[in-house]
Design a protein around this motif. Structure first.
Motif, short mmCIF file in Angstrom:
data_model
loop_
_atom_site.label_atom_id
_atom_site.label_comp_id
_atom_site.label_asym_id
_atom_site.label_seq_id
_atom_site.Cartn_x
_atom_site.Cartn_y
_atom_site.Cartn_z
N LEU A 189 -23.44 7.17 -28.71
CA LEU A 189 -23.97 6.91 -27.37
C LEU A 189 -23.15 5.84 -26.67
O LEU A 189 -22.67 4.89 -27.30
CB LEU A 189 -25.42 6.41 -27.46
CG LEU A 189 -26.56 7.39 -27.70
CD1 LEU A 189 -27.87 6.62 -27.74
CD2 LEU A 189 -26.60 8.48 -26.65
N GLU A 190 -23.04 5.97 -25.36
CA GLU A 190 -22.51 4.88 -24.54
C GLU A 190 -23.53 3.73 -24.57
O GLU A 190 -24.75 3.97 -24.68
CB GLU A 190 -22.29 5.35 -23.11
CG GLU A 190 -21.10 6.28 -22.93
CD GLU A 190 -19.78 5.55 -23.12
OE1 GLU A 190 -19.58 4.49 -22.51
OE2 GLU A 190 -18.96 6.06 -23.91
N PRO A 191 -23.09 2.47 -24.49
CA PRO A 191 -24.03 1.34 -24.62
C PRO A 191 -25.18 1.32 -23.63
O PRO A 191 -26.26 0.81 -23.94
CB PRO A 191 -23.11 0.12 -24.42
CG PRO A 191 -21.75 0.60 -24.79
CD PRO A 191 -21.70 2.03 -24.37
N ASP A 192 -24.97 1.89 -22.43
CA ASP A 192 -26.03 1.86 -21.42
C ASP A 192 -26.79 3.18 -21.33
O ASP A 192 -27.54 3.41 -20.38
CB ASP A 192 -25.45 1.52 -20.05
CG ASP A 192 -24.38 2.51 -19.58
OD1 ASP A 192 -23.94 3.35 -20.40
OD2 ASP A 192 -23.99 2.45 -18.40
N ALA A 193 -26.64 4.05 -22.33
CA ALA A 193 -27.22 5.39 -22.26
C ALA A 193 -28.74 5.36 -22.11
O ALA A 193 -29.30 5.98 -21.21
CB ALA A 193 -26.83 6.19 -23.51
N LEU A 194 -29.42 4.67 -23.01
CA LEU A 194 -30.89 4.65 -22.96
C LEU A 194 -31.38 3.96 -21.69
O LEU A 194 -32.35 4.41 -21.08
CB LEU A 194 -31.45 3.93 -24.18
CG LEU A 194 -31.22 4.59 -25.54
CD1 LEU A 194 -31.92 3.78 -26.64
CD2 LEU A 194 -31.69 6.04 -25.55
N GLN A 195 -30.72 2.91 -21.29
CA GLN A 195 -31.11 2.19 -20.08
C GLN A 195 -31.02 3.08 -18.86
O GLN A 195 -31.94 3.14 -18.03
CB GLN A 195 -30.19 0.97 -19.91
CG GLN A 195 -30.46 0.14 -18.68
CD GLN A 195 -29.55 -1.08 -18.66
OE1 GLN A 195 -29.74 -2.02 -19.41
NE2 GLN A 195 -28.55 -1.06 -17.79
N LEU A 196 -29.91 3.80 -18.74
CA LEU A 196 -29.70 4.67 -17.58
C LEU A 196 -30.74 5.78 -17.54
O LEU A 196 -31.35 6.04 -16.49
CB LEU A 196 -28.29 5.26 -17.64
CG LEU A 196 -27.81 6.10 -16.45
CD1 LEU A 196 -26.29 6.00 -16.31
CD2 LEU A 196 -28.20 7.56 -16.60
N MET A 197 -30.97 6.44 -18.68
CA MET A 197 -31.91 7.56 -18.69
C MET A 197 -33.34 7.09 -18.52
O MET A 197 -34.14 7.73 -17.84
CB MET A 197 -31.72 8.38 -19.96
CG MET A 197 -30.41 9.15 -19.99
SD MET A 197 -30.29 10.37 -21.33
CE MET A 197 -30.07 9.27 -22.75
N TYR A 198 -33.68 5.95 -19.13
CA TYR A 198 -35.04 5.44 -19.00
C TYR A 198 -35.36 5.07 -17.55
O TYR A 198 -36.46 5.33 -17.06
CB TYR A 198 -35.25 4.22 -19.91
CG TYR A 198 -36.62 3.61 -19.77
CD1 TYR A 198 -37.72 4.20 -20.36
CD2 TYR A 198 -36.80 2.43 -19.03
CE1 TYR A 198 -38.99 3.64 -20.23
CE2 TYR A 198 -38.05 1.86 -18.89
CZ TYR A 198 -39.15 2.48 -19.49
OH TYR A 198 -40.40 1.93 -19.34
N GLN A 199 -34.42 4.46 -16.87
CA GLN A 199 -34.63 4.10 -15.47
C GLN A 199 -34.94 5.32 -14.63
O GLN A 199 -35.70 5.25 -13.66
CB GLN A 199 -33.40 3.37 -14.93
CG GLN A 199 -33.25 1.96 -15.46
CD GLN A 199 -31.94 1.31 -15.05
OE1 GLN A 199 -31.02 1.98 -14.59
NE2 GLN A 199 -31.85 0.00 -15.23
N SER A 200 -34.35 6.46 -15.00
CA SER A 200 -34.59 7.69 -14.24
C SER A 200 -35.93 8.32 -14.59
O SER A 200 -36.69 8.71 -13.71
CB SER A 200 -33.47 8.69 -14.52
OG SER A 200 -32.23 8.21 -14.04
N ILE A 201 -36.25 8.42 -15.88
CA ILE A 201 -37.44 9.18 -16.28
C ILE A 201 -38.72 8.36 -16.13
O ILE A 201 -39.82 8.93 -16.10
CB ILE A 201 -37.29 9.70 -17.72
CG1 ILE A 201 -38.22 10.91 -17.93
CG2 ILE A 201 -37.55 8.60 -18.74
CD1 ILE A 201 -37.96 11.68 -19.21
#
Length: 219
Positions: free
Chosen positions: A96-108
């Protein structure tokens, strides 16, 4: 004990060469509130010991050991242990890219979104990048448009993968969704399609890469 916001399922089978890199990329996420469910699918190498070692070092890591049943069986075992409100999948030889979870969580976490579809990079084994999303887009798709993106993507690249997406766990649980263990091709896209058919809100789409997929030609 409070439940994590995100659960991450990683099926593991004879992945000792790549497993530490995969796990390290998850534990290094900027977004920290998650659980990592490693499902050892009857591995015959050192993968089970690697999984257990990480679980001893980090309380966010859970390990399930089971007899070999294939990747769909492993994912289903992981689904039975999910505690987070949102869900991601990874393959054990990717990162994973380091900001993967952050980016997706902000959207969902937007109440009007049921699924996130994100971009990804593809590399060959020597680290040469052979695919990446060419343009940066962010938009909300209807379910019909998202289904079309899965079968006729704008970038002319397969979008039926599990690992560049984030799901709502409650939709999976309410619909009783499982992976079809009798098929070994497109089982991921079938699961995603079934998920969308049980959704009623929008789909967040971004071409920002969150995942690094490595094409393996060796074992």
């Amino acid at each position: 004990m409070t439940q994590p916001k995100i659960s991450i399922i990683v099926p593991v089978y004879n992945s000792e060469k790549y497993l530490c890199g995969c796990i390290d990329s998850i534990l290094a996420q900027f977004f920290r509130d998650f659980e990592l469910i490693l499902v050892d699918d009857g591995s015959r190498d050192s993968s089970p010991h690697i999984c257990d070692d990480y679980a001893q070092k980090d309380s966010r890591v859970k390990v399930i050991h089971k007899e070999n049943g294939g990747v769909s069986s492993a994912r289903n075992a992981g689904l039975s242990a999910v505690g987070g409100g949102y869900l991601c999948f990874l393959d054990s030889d990717d990162t994973l890219e380091p900001d993967a979870l952050q980016l997706m969580y902000q959207s969902i976490s937007n109440e009007n979104v049921d699924l996130v579809i994100a971009g990804y990079n593809r590399y060959d084994e020597d680290g040469t990048k052979i695919f990446g999303m060419s343009q940066r887009e962010v938009e909300t798709l209807s379910i019909d448009s998202a289904l079309k993106e899965m079968y006729l993507p704008k970038e002319e690249e397969y979008q039926g993968y599990l690992w560049n997406k984030m799901f709502r766990s409650d939709i999976i649980q309410k619909a009783g969704l499982k992976f079809n263990e009798s098929i070994a091709f497109n089982e991921d896209r079938l699961f995603i399609t079934q998920y969308m058919c049980n959704s009623n809100r929008g789909i967040a789409y971004t071409t920002t890469p969150v995942y690094n997929y490595v094409v393996r030609t060796s074992g």
